[in-house]
Design a protein around this motif. Structure first.
Motif, short mmCIF file in Angstrom:
data_model
loop_
_atom_site.label_atom_id
_atom_site.label_comp_id
_atom_site.label_asym_id
_atom_site.label_seq_id
_atom_site.Cartn_x
_atom_site.Cartn_y
_atom_site.Cartn_z
N LEU A 1 65.98 50.09 13.46
CA LEU A 1 65.15 50.00 12.33
C LEU A 1 64.19 50.91 12.29
O LEU A 1 63.98 52.21 12.81
CB LEU A 1 64.10 48.85 13.32
CG LEU A 1 64.78 47.34 13.75
CD1 LEU A 1 63.98 46.31 14.42
CD2 LEU A 1 65.55 46.58 12.43
N SER A 2 63.54 50.74 11.06
CA SER A 2 62.60 51.89 10.54
C SER A 2 61.49 51.74 11.28
O SER A 2 61.10 51.00 12.18
CB SER A 2 62.16 51.45 8.92
OG SER A 2 61.55 50.32 9.11
N ASP A 3 60.56 53.05 11.26
CA ASP A 3 59.36 53.17 11.92
C ASP A 3 58.48 52.10 11.83
O ASP A 3 57.98 51.53 12.56
CB ASP A 3 58.75 54.42 11.58
CG ASP A 3 59.46 55.65 12.41
OD1 ASP A 3 60.63 55.58 13.30
OD2 ASP A 3 59.25 56.67 11.74
N THR A 4 58.37 51.61 10.52
CA THR A 4 57.38 50.70 10.37
C THR A 4 58.02 49.41 10.81
O THR A 4 56.99 48.57 11.48
CB THR A 4 57.55 50.48 8.78
OG1 THR A 4 56.92 51.66 8.10
CG2 THR A 4 56.44 49.03 8.21
N ALA A 5 59.46 48.99 10.75
CA ALA A 5 59.72 47.81 11.46
C ALA A 5 59.59 47.52 12.97
O ALA A 5 59.22 46.71 13.45
CB ALA A 5 61.33 47.47 11.11
N PHE A 6 59.51 48.94 13.59
CA PHE A 6 59.15 48.96 15.10
C PHE A 6 57.77 48.67 15.16
O PHE A 6 57.53 48.02 16.41
CB PHE A 6 59.60 50.29 15.65
CG PHE A 6 61.13 50.61 16.17
CD1 PHE A 6 61.54 49.32 16.84
CD2 PHE A 6 61.94 51.11 15.45
CE1 PHE A 6 62.87 49.44 17.42
CE2 PHE A 6 63.32 51.17 15.93
CZ PHE A 6 63.84 50.42 16.99
N VAL A 7 56.78 49.32 14.43
CA VAL A 7 55.50 48.94 14.56
C VAL A 7 55.37 47.56 14.58
O VAL A 7 54.61 46.88 15.39
CB VAL A 7 54.71 49.70 13.61
CG1 VAL A 7 53.32 49.36 13.51
CG2 VAL A 7 54.73 51.16 13.82
N VAL A 8 55.71 46.77 13.48
CA VAL A 8 55.82 45.37 13.47
C VAL A 8 56.42 44.42 14.59
O VAL A 8 55.74 43.57 15.06
CB VAL A 8 56.55 44.94 12.16
CG1 VAL A 8 56.59 43.43 12.08
CG2 VAL A 8 55.96 45.46 10.91
N VAL B 1 54.24 42.28 17.03
CA VAL B 1 54.83 40.72 17.28
C VAL B 1 54.89 40.64 18.85
O VAL B 1 54.57 39.46 19.23
CB VAL B 1 56.11 40.58 16.50
CG1 VAL B 1 56.74 39.17 17.08
CG2 VAL B 1 55.97 40.49 15.05
N LEU B 2 55.49 41.38 19.53
CA LEU B 2 55.42 41.28 20.99
C LEU B 2 53.91 41.08 21.48
O LEU B 2 53.87 40.38 22.43
CB LEU B 2 56.19 42.66 21.58
CG LEU B 2 57.63 42.66 21.48
CD1 LEU B 2 58.15 43.89 22.29
CD2 LEU B 2 58.28 41.42 21.99
N VAL B 3 53.20 41.84 21.19
CA VAL B 3 51.88 41.80 21.41
C VAL B 3 51.21 40.42 21.30
O VAL B 3 50.33 39.59 22.03
CB VAL B 3 50.89 42.87 21.06
CG1 VAL B 3 49.44 42.62 21.48
CG2 VAL B 3 51.46 44.36 21.70
N LEU B 4 51.31 39.99 20.03
CA LEU B 4 50.72 38.96 19.38
C LEU B 4 51.34 37.52 20.26
O LEU B 4 50.51 36.68 20.39
CB LEU B 4 50.93 38.67 17.94
CG LEU B 4 50.12 39.54 17.14
CD1 LEU B 4 50.49 39.39 15.60
CD2 LEU B 4 48.61 39.33 17.23
N ILE B 5 52.64 37.60 20.54
CA ILE B 5 53.15 36.51 21.21
C ILE B 5 52.55 36.15 22.31
O ILE B 5 52.04 35.18 22.95
CB ILE B 5 54.86 36.75 21.40
CG1 ILE B 5 55.54 36.30 20.01
CG2 ILE B 5 55.15 35.74 22.36
CD1 ILE B 5 56.97 36.79 20.26
N VAL B 6 52.30 37.30 23.15
CA VAL B 6 51.51 37.15 24.45
C VAL B 6 49.95 36.67 24.53
O VAL B 6 49.76 35.97 25.19
CB VAL B 6 51.70 38.61 25.36
CG1 VAL B 6 51.01 38.57 26.66
CG2 VAL B 6 53.28 38.95 25.58
N LEU B 7 49.39 37.53 23.36
CA LEU B 7 47.86 37.58 23.43
C LEU B 7 47.56 35.94 22.82
O LEU B 7 46.66 35.25 23.50
CB LEU B 7 47.30 38.58 22.57
CG LEU B 7 47.40 39.85 23.05
CD1 LEU B 7 46.55 40.91 22.25
CD2 LEU B 7 46.52 39.88 24.49
N LEU B 8 48.26 35.54 21.78
CA LEU B 8 47.99 34.20 21.31
C LEU B 8 48.19 33.08 22.17
O LEU B 8 47.61 32.30 22.34
CB LEU B 8 48.91 33.87 19.89
CG LEU B 8 48.46 34.94 18.77
CD1 LEU B 8 49.37 34.83 17.57
CD2 LEU B 8 47.05 34.58 18.36
#
Length: 497
Positions: free
Chosen positions: A264-271, A275-282
């Motif tokens: 994936l592109s750098d931007t896609a990896f940031v996204v 997403v990984l962080v948000l799944i855990v935090l939410l």
């Protein structure tokens, strides 16, 4: 169709998937060349005594204690073949698959199958079960420990407690990274009880009372782990590769592996990382919301979701604090692989919870779609001949066997033979030299090569460094861009006589 029939069908499908994977990994483990790190373990540790290994006398972190011990005794029983030395990790794969299934056995069968498929089809993580290192062992015992922790929180049964601590100790002996898991397990245990018993049910929270059951197991764990851990903290640089940050290093590698290295592109990896962080935090925010509501049923019914969520938060916090306090690197590559099954386990429990809220009609297709995509990626990227991060060693065994045949056919009486190599090939070459009993070949070293070596095994870009006028390329390996070469400028001893 009844729920019991659904459960039985799920069980049979899991058994079939697990059997196919185990057979494939068994074949691979018997075929692939021994790698750099495996060979170093064999040469440096497994012939030490039991006490020297268990006490971490030879303190280098390549010594994954349980792996070194299991290799030692597997060799005594089955010999020094690749499959014999890798057998303990293959058995750990059975443990990993068993408890990956048991974690979801009592959940909705429609979710059980795709979650299990996701947990066994991440190549970056599963591939580590096919090498004689501590990673596969640690993954198996980590998931086993997690299962028994959840069971103990559901029903405080002594046998669950014993199995939990046993698994956590064995995981820690397999890889010292698992000490983070062990500490996190115990921290999460206290937090879950505090949430449920003290806050939700308005009971008493007595720290000593709820932890006294752990005193004897922890004393045993301390007796076993104290000296090895002391030596690690004293001598090891805790070099796990990441210098920049948890988000920049660890989550980047976890994202790459969870997306099967799709490029994936750098931007896609940031996204992806967000997403990984948000799944855990939410999910954590939702747990806190349920805590405020004092919803007893949620905390009694979804301990898997709660434990897996708090575990990821606790582990991430310890990794960050270890860097700040101890200067430990952020884990990357294979050092971060233990987070892959933990994220997948958490995702599985989250999917089960969302499905139970009445979203089964769209959750099931999503989960089966992800599982199918993961399996397809696994099948197409599975390499029968190379081991994940040690791809450069995929032809080392073939090189040694080719060298042995060439030498016997052309220079059978020549002894005291030197093989010049790139330093990466040193452990594996010496492993095959020793196990194949090639007494005519000198032990190779990491000092490079010189004009007096009879043979060379080097990378393509090192050819110019040879500066030989006459040589013969015995074998070229295109995938690794390496060459096995005979130096024709060295006159064999029998010809001089």
């Amino acid at each position: 169709m009844s729920e019991i029939k659904h459960t039985n069908i799920a069980k049979y499908i899991v058994i079939i998937l697990g059997a196919i994977l185990f057979i494939a990994m068994f074949i691979k483990a018997s075929m692939t060349s021994f790698t750099h790190d495996e060979s170093y373990t064999y040469l440096a540790f497994i012939h030490d005594s039991f006490m020297d290994i268990i006490s971490f006398k030879n303190w280098y972190t390549n010594n994954h204690i349980l792996n070194s011990l299991s290799m030692k005794y597997s060799e005594m029983i089955f010999g020094s073949s690749e499959i014999a030395l890798r057998l303990p990790n293959l058995l750990a794969l059975l443990i990993y698959m068993r408890y990956s299934y048991l974690l979801y056995r009592s959940e909705d069968p429609i979710i059980t199958i795709p979650v299990f498929a996701l947990l066994i089809s991440n190549l970056a993580m599963i591939d580590l079960f096919s090498v004689a290192r501590g990673y596969g062992l640690s993954f198996g015992f980590m998931i086993m420990g997690m299962y028994y922790l959840i069971e103990y929180l559901r029903e405080p049964n002594r046998k669950y407690l014993i199995w939990f601590h046993s698994a956590a100790i064995l995981a820690s002996l397999s890889s010292f990274t698992m000490l983070t898991i062990y500490v996190s397990f115990l921290a999460v245990y206290n937090v879950v009880i505090f949430m449920e018993q003290f806050y939700v049910k308005a009971g008493k929270f007595e720290l000593f009372q709820i932890n006294k059951v752990h005193i004897i197991p922890l004393l045993i764990a301390t007796a076993i782990l104290f000296e090895p851990v002391r030596r690690v903290l004293t001598f090891s640089k805790l070099d796990f590769g990441g210098k920049e940050g948890f988000f920049e290093n660890t989550l980047t590698h976890v994202s790459i592996n969870l997306t099967h290295g799709l490029g994936l592109s750098d931007t896609a990896f940031v996204v992806a990382k967000i997403v990984l962080v948000l799944i855990v935090l939410l999910t954590f925010v939702w747990i806190i919301f349920k805590l405020i509501q004092k919803e007893v049923q949620f905390f009694e019914s979804y301990k898997g979701l709660i434990v897996s969520n708090l575990l990821l938060i606790c582990i991430s916090s310890i990794i960050i604090l270890s860097h700040v306090i101890l200067g430990a690197d952020y884990p990357v590559a294979r050092f971060s692989s233990f987070l892959i099954p933990l994220y997948l386990v958490h995702f599985g429990f989250l999917a089960q919870y969302v499905s139970a809220l009445g979203n089964k009609k769209w959750m099931a297709p999503v989960m089966y779609g992800l599982a199918l995509a993961s399996i397809i990626s696994f099948v197409f990227k599975f390499d029968w001949h190379a081991s994940s991060e040690w791809g450069y060693d995929m032809y080392t065994k073939n090189m040694v066997e080719t060298l042995e045949k060439y030498h016997q056919d052309n220079f059978p009486n020549e002894t005291d033979v030197s093989l010049g190599i790139h330093w990466l090939f040193e452990p594996a070459t010496n492993f095959y030299r020793e196990t194949h009993q090639l007494n005519w070949l000198n032990r190779v070293d990491r000092d490079g090569f010189d004009a007096g070596d009879q043979y060379y095994y080097i990378f393509k870009d090192q050819l110019e460094e040879l500066r030989l006028n006459t040589f013969e390329i015995i074998q070229e390996y295109a995938e690794t861009e390496t060459y096995l070469i005979r130096n024709l400028e060295v006159v064999p001893a029998e010809e001089i006589e």
